[in-house]
Design an enzyme around this catalytic site. Structure first.
Site, PDB file in Angstrom:
ATOM      1  N   ASP A 294       0.870  -1.188   0.000  1.00 38.34           N
ATOM      2  CA  ASP A 294       0.000   0.000   0.000  1.00 38.34           C
ATOM      3  C   ASP A 294       0.902   1.231   0.000  1.00 38.34           C
ATOM      4  O   ASP A 294       1.622   1.479   0.951  1.00 38.34           O
ATOM      5  CB  ASP A 294      -0.924   0.001   1.244  1.00 38.34           C
ATOM      6  CG  ASP A 294      -2.083   0.997   1.083  1.00 38.34           C
ATOM      7  OD1 ASP A 294      -3.163   0.752   1.636  1.00 38.34           O
ATOM      8  OD2 ASP A 294      -1.877   2.020   0.388  1.00 38.34           O
ATOM      9  N   ARG A 296      -0.102   4.446  -0.435  1.00 34.77           N
ATOM     10  CA  ARG A 296      -0.877   5.691  -0.324  1.00 34.77           C
ATOM     11  C   ARG A 296      -0.436   6.566   0.847  1.00 34.77           C
ATOM     12  O   ARG A 296       0.006   6.065   1.866  1.00 34.77           O
ATOM     13  CB  ARG A 296      -2.367   5.344  -0.171  1.00 34.77           C
ATOM     14  CG  ARG A 296      -2.982   4.758  -1.409  1.00 34.77           C
ATOM     15  CD  ARG A 296      -4.399   4.313  -1.157  1.00 34.77           C
ATOM     16  NE  ARG A 296      -4.445   3.093  -0.323  1.00 34.77           N
ATOM     17  CZ  ARG A 296      -5.599   2.496   0.000  1.00 34.77           C
ATOM     18  NH1 ARG A 296      -6.753   2.991  -0.416  1.00 34.77           N
ATOM     19  NH2 ARG A 296      -5.597   1.405   0.739  1.00 34.77           N
TER      20      ARG A 296
HETATM   21  N1  LIG Z   1      -3.018  -2.827  -6.008  1.00 37.37           N
HETATM   22  C1  LIG Z   1      -4.331  -3.142  -6.068  1.00 37.37           C
HETATM   23  N2  LIG Z   1      -4.667  -4.432  -6.354  1.00 37.37           N
HETATM   24  C2  LIG Z   1      -5.983  -4.752  -6.438  1.00 37.37           C
HETATM   25  O1  LIG Z   1      -6.320  -6.007  -6.729  1.00 37.37           O
HETATM   26  C3  LIG Z   1      -7.003  -3.804  -6.235  1.00 37.37           C
HETATM   27  N3  LIG Z   1      -8.332  -4.154  -6.343  1.00 37.37           N
HETATM   28  C4  LIG Z   1      -6.600  -2.476  -5.944  1.00 37.37           C
HETATM   29  N4  LIG Z   1      -7.555  -1.541  -5.768  1.00 37.37           N
HETATM   30  C5  LIG Z   1      -7.232  -0.234  -5.252  1.00 37.37           C
HETATM   31  O2  LIG Z   1      -7.435  -0.215  -3.839  1.00 37.37           O
HETATM   32  C6  LIG Z   1      -7.883   1.079  -3.427  1.00 37.37           C
HETATM   33  C7  LIG Z   1      -9.143   0.932  -2.602  1.00 37.37           C
HETATM   34  O3  LIG Z   1      -8.766   0.279  -1.426  1.00 37.37           O
HETATM   35  P1  LIG Z   1      -9.346   0.731   0.022  1.00 37.37           P
HETATM   36  O4  LIG Z   1     -10.607  -0.058   0.175  1.00 37.37           O
HETATM   37  O5  LIG Z   1      -9.564   2.205  -0.043  1.00 37.37           O
HETATM   38  O6  LIG Z   1      -8.283   0.353   1.002  1.00 37.37           O
HETATM   39  C8  LIG Z   1      -8.073   1.892  -4.699  1.00 37.37           C
HETATM   40  O7  LIG Z   1      -6.910   2.642  -4.899  1.00 37.37           O
HETATM   41  C9  LIG Z   1      -8.160   0.839  -5.783  1.00 37.37           C
HETATM   42  O8  LIG Z   1      -7.672   1.320  -7.037  1.00 37.37           O
HETATM   43  N5  LIG Z   1      -5.282  -2.155  -5.873  1.00 37.37           N
END
Ligand SMILES: Nc1nc(O)c(N)c(N[C@@H]2O[C@H](COP(=O)(O)O)[C@@H](O)[C@H]2O)n1
Ligand SMILES: [Zn+2]
Length: 378
Positions: A294, A296
């Site tokens: 992560d 972010r």
């Molecule tokens: N790196 C990644 N792999 C996946 O398989 C995903 N579905 C996502 N989605 C990303 O996660 C964020 C939302 O997560 P939260 O629920 O806010 O923690 C958002 O940035 C999606 O693009 N990412």
């Protein structure tokens, strides 16, 4: 004052009277339009509504803007007026501030945000954060243009000063009304002074200075929100968050650009999806790409909340990390409220991994397998 709110010097001039009367369109200024001279921007603007012909004597002779408005409405004959009025207004106000004395007075209002009154006009006025403040935006655009002409390096210096002061300050650079199925939100557009990154917050109702404001900190997810991808819960979560804010009557949706893929970006996320289809879970897929689980950061989220005058929130999220990060940046997260969307066969494994390996707090909906499993082929 918390570290975050100290980083943004936001003052407000929301009344064009008293020392700020020169900002009002009725302030005496010699304005020329179509070969005629008018005593103020307002006179010339109303004349424009009727095609720039000679203002009927009754309009030209009144100095009461409301009366002028009523009279001009009787004569208004421009079918394109709704589209043309902003351009007309901007040109007339630019002409007014060609006057060096008035331009100096306008520059002296920096860095205040200029809000054109909080009366009932949501297009030209600010209406306590509910309005588009088009008049204030025109004045701030002309002020910024005057500053650029006077001091071309000012923006770079301002960014350097802001960076020195806070590390990544931002400025509110746009505002618009966004009608949605959940109500009319106000979009506040921000630009980071460091790299110019754009961010946006949607507000509903009155939030400035309030406690326990309902807030959704939402990470951008193109696949979930624009394409309706069933691989994640982002699209339904965004909709559910807006519905929750509408039901509460007020609140904020912080929509964070640059958070796509938990900060690894869209293309890397698509590669991660391909790895998940090959049996990796969402944590191991990021790692296999040599990327963090992560990536972010929530500093700008906290700065935007501070700029909106919000310091205490109820956070809509299943992700405890968001709550901890915002707290570190000086936001008082009084409560974390779940925002759970029932899984589907394509998102089940993803939600299980977020629960089991990323600490997401998800209600036990039966159906959710205890162990982490590979997601079904998409
Ligand atoms: N790196 C990644 N792999 C996946 O398989 C995903 N579905 C996502 N989605 C990303 O996660 C964020 C939302 O997560 P939260 O629920 O806010 O923690 C958002 O940035 C999606 O693009 N990412
Ligand atoms: Zn998503």
């Amino acid at each position: 004052m918390s570290e975050v709110s100290a980083s943004i010097s936001a003052t407000l001039i929301d009344t064009f009277s008293g020392p700020w009367d020169f900002l009002d369109n009725s302030y005496p200024a010699r304005i020329h339009l179509d070969g005629r001279e008018y005593p103020s921007v307002e006179h010339a603007y109303q004349a424009s509504r009727i095609g720039g012909q000679a203002l009927p004597a009754r309009i030209a002779s009144t100095s009461d803007p409301d009366r002028m408005l009523r009279l001009a409405a009787e004569y208004s004959d421009r079918a394109d007026w709704e589209e043309a009025k902003v351009i007309v207004m901007r040109r007339l106000v630019e002409q007014k501030f060609d006057d060096p004395v008035l331009r100096e007075r306008l520059l002296a209002t920096e860095p205040a945000e200029l809000v054109a009154g909080n009366d009932g006009d949501p297009f030209w006025g600010g209406c306590y954060g509910q309005g588009q403040n088009s008049m204030g935006l025109i004045l701030m655009a002309i002020r910024a243009q005057a500053r650029r002409e006077l001091d071309p390096d000012a923006p770079v210096r301002a960014a350097a000063e802001a960076l020195a002061e806070s590390g990544s300050a931002l400025a509110c650079a746009a505002r618009a009304l966004i009608p949605t199925d959940h109500g009319v939100f106000t979009a506040w557009g921000y630009r980071g002074l460091l790299q110019g990154q754009e961010q946006v917050a949607l507000t509903l109702g009155s939030v400035r200075g309030r406690k326990r404001v309902l807030v959704r900190v939402h990470s951008e997810c193109l696949t979930g929100e624009a394409w309706g991808s069933l691989r994640c819960d982002c699209g339904p979560q965004l909709d559910a968050a807006m519905a929750a804010v509408a039901a509460a009557g007020s609140g904020v949706i912080l929509y964070l650009r640059g958070h796509e893929g938990r900060g690894i970006g869209l293309l890397a996320k698509l590669r991660a999806y391909a790895l998940q289809d090959a049996g990796f879970d969402t944590v191991d897929a990021n790692s296999a790409l040599g990327l963090p689980e992560d990536a972010r950061d929530y500093r700008m989220a906290a700065q935007i909340l501070a700029d909106l005058g919000i310091s205490s929130i109820r956070l809509l999220s299943n992700n405890p990390d968001k709550s901890e990060s915002l707290t570190r940046y000086g936001i008082d997260v009084v409560e974390r409220m779940p925002l759970f969307v029932a899984p589907n066969p394509h998102s089940m494994a993803y939600l299980v991994t977020k629960r089991d390996r990323m600490g997401h707090v998800l209600p036990d909906l039966g159906g959710l397998p205890a162990a982490v499993g590979a997601g079904p082929a998409a």
